[in-house]
Structures are given as structure tokens and as C-alpha cells.
Design a protein around this motif. Structure first.
Motif, PDB file in Angstrom:
ATOM      1  N   MET A   1       0.840  -1.165   0.000  1.00  0.00           N
ATOM      2  CA  MET A   1       0.000   0.000   0.000  1.00  0.00           C
ATOM      3  C   MET A   1       0.893   1.238   0.000  1.00  0.00           C
ATOM      4  N   ILE A   2       0.534   2.173  -0.860  1.00  0.00           N
ATOM      5  CA  ILE A   2       1.294   3.410  -0.956  1.00  0.00           C
ATOM      6  C   ILE A   2       0.452   4.527  -0.365  1.00  0.00           C
ATOM      7  N   ALA A   3       1.036   5.255   0.541  1.00  0.00           N
ATOM      8  CA  ALA A   3       0.321   6.370   1.169  1.00  0.00           C
ATOM      9  C   ALA A   3       0.634   7.645   0.401  1.00  0.00           C
ATOM     10  N   PHE A   4      -0.403   8.315  -0.083  1.00  0.00           N
ATOM     11  CA  PHE A   4      -0.236   9.581  -0.786  1.00  0.00           C
ATOM     12  C   PHE A   4      -0.399  10.720   0.213  1.00  0.00           C
ATOM     13  N   ALA A   5       0.389  11.736   0.021  1.00  0.00           N
ATOM     14  CA  ALA A   5       0.307  12.899   0.904  1.00  0.00           C
ATOM     15  C   ALA A   5      -1.004  13.634   0.640  1.00  0.00           C
ATOM     16  N   GLN A   6      -1.662  14.032   1.686  1.00  0.00           N
ATOM     17  CA  GLN A   6      -2.902  14.794   1.552  1.00  0.00           C
ATOM     18  C   GLN A   6      -2.571  16.216   1.142  1.00  0.00           C
ATOM     19  N   ARG A   7      -3.244  16.678   0.106  1.00  0.00           N
ATOM     20  CA  ARG A   7      -3.059  18.056  -0.332  1.00  0.00           C
ATOM     21  C   ARG A   7      -3.926  18.939   0.546  1.00  0.00           C
ATOM     22  N   PRO A   8      -3.362  20.007   1.110  1.00  0.00           N
ATOM     23  CA  PRO A   8      -4.192  20.866   1.956  1.00  0.00           C
ATOM     24  C   PRO A   8      -5.266  21.554   1.133  1.00  0.00           C
ATOM     25  N   ALA A   9      -6.429  21.750   1.729  1.00  0.00           N
ATOM     26  CA  ALA A   9      -7.537  22.419   1.038  1.00  0.00           C
ATOM     27  C   ALA A   9      -7.183  23.877   0.785  1.00  0.00           C
ATOM     28  N   SER A  10      -7.619  24.386  -0.338  1.00  0.00           N
ATOM     29  CA  SER A  10      -7.311  25.759  -0.712  1.00  0.00           C
ATOM     30  C   SER A  10      -8.080  26.763   0.117  1.00  0.00           C
TER      31      SER A  10
ATOM     32  N   ASP B   1     -11.322  22.516  -2.931  1.00  0.00           N
ATOM     33  CA  ASP B   1     -10.963  23.768  -3.596  1.00  0.00           C
ATOM     34  C   ASP B   1     -12.182  24.686  -3.661  1.00  0.00           C
ATOM     35  N   ALA B   2     -11.939  25.985  -3.518  1.00  0.00           N
ATOM     36  CA  ALA B   2     -13.023  26.968  -3.517  1.00  0.00           C
ATOM     37  C   ALA B   2     -13.683  27.047  -4.890  1.00  0.00           C
ATOM     38  N   GLN B   3     -14.999  27.344  -4.896  1.00  0.00           N
ATOM     39  CA  GLN B   3     -15.730  27.334  -6.162  1.00  0.00           C
ATOM     40  C   GLN B   3     -17.012  28.168  -6.065  1.00  0.00           C
ATOM     41  N   PRO B   4     -17.002  29.436  -6.539  1.00  0.00           N
ATOM     42  CA  PRO B   4     -18.273  30.161  -6.647  1.00  0.00           C
ATOM     43  C   PRO B   4     -18.953  29.806  -7.975  1.00  0.00           C
TER      44      PRO B   4
ATOM     45  N   ALA C   1     -30.401  26.364 -11.781  1.00  0.00           N
ATOM     46  CA  ALA C   1     -29.333  25.485 -12.257  1.00  0.00           C
ATOM     47  C   ALA C   1     -28.041  26.281 -12.378  1.00  0.00           C
ATOM     48  N   CYS C   2     -26.938  25.592 -12.283  1.00  0.00           N
ATOM     49  CA  CYS C   2     -25.628  26.238 -12.390  1.00  0.00           C
ATOM     50  C   CYS C   2     -25.391  26.667 -13.838  1.00  0.00           C
ATOM     51  N   GLU C   3     -25.111  27.947 -14.071  1.00  0.00           N
ATOM     52  CA  GLU C   3     -24.851  28.483 -15.407  1.00  0.00           C
ATOM     53  C   GLU C   3     -23.356  28.559 -15.691  1.00  0.00           C
ATOM     54  N   LEU C   4     -22.594  29.077 -14.737  1.00  0.00           N
ATOM     55  CA  LEU C   4     -21.143  29.204 -14.850  1.00  0.00           C
ATOM     56  C   LEU C   4     -20.516  28.870 -13.509  1.00  0.00           C
ATOM     57  N   CYS C   5     -19.288  28.397 -13.567  1.00  0.00           N
ATOM     58  CA  CYS C   5     -18.585  28.027 -12.354  1.00  0.00           C
ATOM     59  C   CYS C   5     -17.128  28.453 -12.486  1.00  0.00           C
ATOM     60  N   VAL C   6     -16.577  29.042 -11.447  1.00  0.00           N
ATOM     61  CA  VAL C   6     -15.165  29.421 -11.427  1.00  0.00           C
ATOM     62  C   VAL C   6     -14.506  28.637 -10.296  1.00  0.00           C
ATOM     63  N   SER C   7     -13.521  27.835 -10.629  1.00  0.00           N
ATOM     64  CA  SER C   7     -12.797  27.056  -9.624  1.00  0.00           C
ATOM     65  C   SER C   7     -11.390  27.597  -9.482  1.00  0.00           C
ATOM     66  N   ARG C   8     -10.857  27.495  -8.279  1.00  0.00           N
ATOM     67  CA  ARG C   8      -9.466  27.862  -8.032  1.00  0.00           C
ATOM     68  C   ARG C   8      -8.722  26.597  -7.648  1.00  0.00           C
ATOM     69  N   ILE C   9      -7.817  26.184  -8.512  1.00  0.00           N
ATOM     70  CA  ILE C   9      -7.050  24.968  -8.268  1.00  0.00           C
ATOM     71  C   ILE C   9      -5.575  25.299  -8.427  1.00  0.00           C
TER      72      ILE C   9
ATOM     73  N   ILE D   1     -10.307  28.496 -13.101  1.00  0.00           N
ATOM     74  CA  ILE D   1     -10.855  27.710 -14.207  1.00  0.00           C
ATOM     75  C   ILE D   1     -12.327  28.053 -14.352  1.00  0.00           C
ATOM     76  N   LEU D   2     -12.714  28.478 -15.559  1.00  0.00           N
ATOM     77  CA  LEU D   2     -14.098  28.843 -15.867  1.00  0.00           C
ATOM     78  C   LEU D   2     -14.751  27.697 -16.623  1.00  0.00           C
ATOM     79  N   GLU D   3     -15.877  27.218 -16.109  1.00  0.00           N
ATOM     80  CA  GLU D   3     -16.633  26.140 -16.745  1.00  0.00           C
ATOM     81  C   GLU D   3     -18.080  26.575 -16.912  1.00  0.00           C
ATOM     82  N   ASP D   4     -18.749  25.996 -17.911  1.00  0.00           N
ATOM     83  CA  ASP D   4     -20.177  26.265 -18.052  1.00  0.00           C
ATOM     84  C   ASP D   4     -20.954  25.300 -17.162  1.00  0.00           C
ATOM     85  N   GLY D   5     -22.276  25.383 -17.192  1.00  0.00           N
ATOM     86  CA  GLY D   5     -23.112  24.558 -16.331  1.00  0.00           C
ATOM     87  C   GLY D   5     -23.004  23.077 -16.598  1.00  0.00           C
TER      88      GLY D   5
END
Length: 141
Positions: free
Chosen positions: A1-10, A41-44, A54-62, A67-71
Motif C-alpha cells: 500500500m502506498i500512502a499519498f500525501a494529503q493536499r491541503p484544502a485551498s 478547492d473553492a468554487q463560486p 441550475a448552475c450556469e457558470l462556475c469558477v474554480s481555483r485549483i 478555471i471557468l466552466e459552463d453549467g
């Protein structure tokens, strides 16, 4: 088993980040909401009209990129500059689906053509037939 490091939440979006997005899109309260992705990760996101909202647009910070995505989850734009991403989001909201407008116009013209060429002659012939048969039908009455 390989343990992966947890990435801290943004973490949550800062007030300055939210103000950039809200100001660029000219959003009143209630038309947008914030959340987080599965990885924290934060996402308005921009909500559509009520009652579905319904979700029309989404902006994620990674990892420092926005990152801008449509619905539907399709990638529209990504960049490290939030103001540039917000500007692209404003442009995405203003786009009109001209292909849909064209289809509606073609459908409307087709319906009018069918009514004019197929249904109106049937109604006219029925009217003439009724004029010729009415005296005979009255004689039976």
C-alpha cells in the motif's frame, strides 16, 4: 500500500476574489453561491433563474489557477489572473445561441409553409364541397 500525501484544502475565497467576480458579472445577491469541490478547492458559481436555479457558470481555483466552466462542466477558459477569467465569464454570459435562433426561425417558416400549402387548400375544398352538398342535404331534412 502506498500512502499519498494529503493536499491541503485551498480554503474559501477571499472577499477580494469574490468582489472581482461579482463586480465583473454585475451579480445581485441570490444569483450566485459559493461551495467547494470534492478536493476542498473553492468554487463560486452563477445560478440560473428561479425556481430551478441550475448552475450556469462556475469558477474554480485549483493550485493558483482559476478555471471557468459552463453549467455542463465544459472548460471555457483558465488563467492565473482572476480579473481576466471574470471578464471571460461576462463574455460567456452575453453570448447568444444563434444556432438556436436560426433553428426556431426555420421551424416557424416550415410550419407556415405547411399551413399555407397543405392545410388551407383542404379547408377551401371542404368549403366548396359543403356548398354543393348543402341543397341536397336540406332536401332530406
Amino acid at each position: 500500500m502506498i500512502a499519498f500525501a494529503q493536499r491541503p484544502a485551498s480554503g474559501a475565497w477571499s472577499e477580494a476574489e469574490l468582489n472581482i467576480v461579482v463586480a465583473a458579472l454585475n451579480l445581485p445577491d441570490g444569483d450566485w453561491e459559493t461551495g467547494t469541490t470534492e478536493c476542498g478547492d473553492a468554487q463560486p458559481y452563477l445560478l440560473g433563474p428561479r425556481p430551478e436555479q441550475a448552475c450556469e457558470l462556475c469558477v474554480s481555483r485549483i493550485d493558483g489557477r482559476y478555471i471557468l466552466e459552463d453549467g455542463a462542466g465544459r472548460l471555457l477558459f483558465d488563467h492565473e489572473n482572476l480579473a481576466l477569467v471574470a471578464q471571460q465569464a461576462r463574455g460567456a454570459l452575453r453570448r447568444t445561441n444563434w444556432w438556436l435562433v436560426a433553428r426556431v426561425v426555420v421551424l416557424w417558416c416550415t410550419i407556415r409553409h405547411v399551413i399555407h400549402d397543405k392545410i388551407e387548400p383542404l379547408l377551401t375544398e371542404s368549403e366548396e364541397l359543403l356548398v354543393h352538398l348543402t341543397p341536397q342535404l336540406v332536401a332530406f331534412a
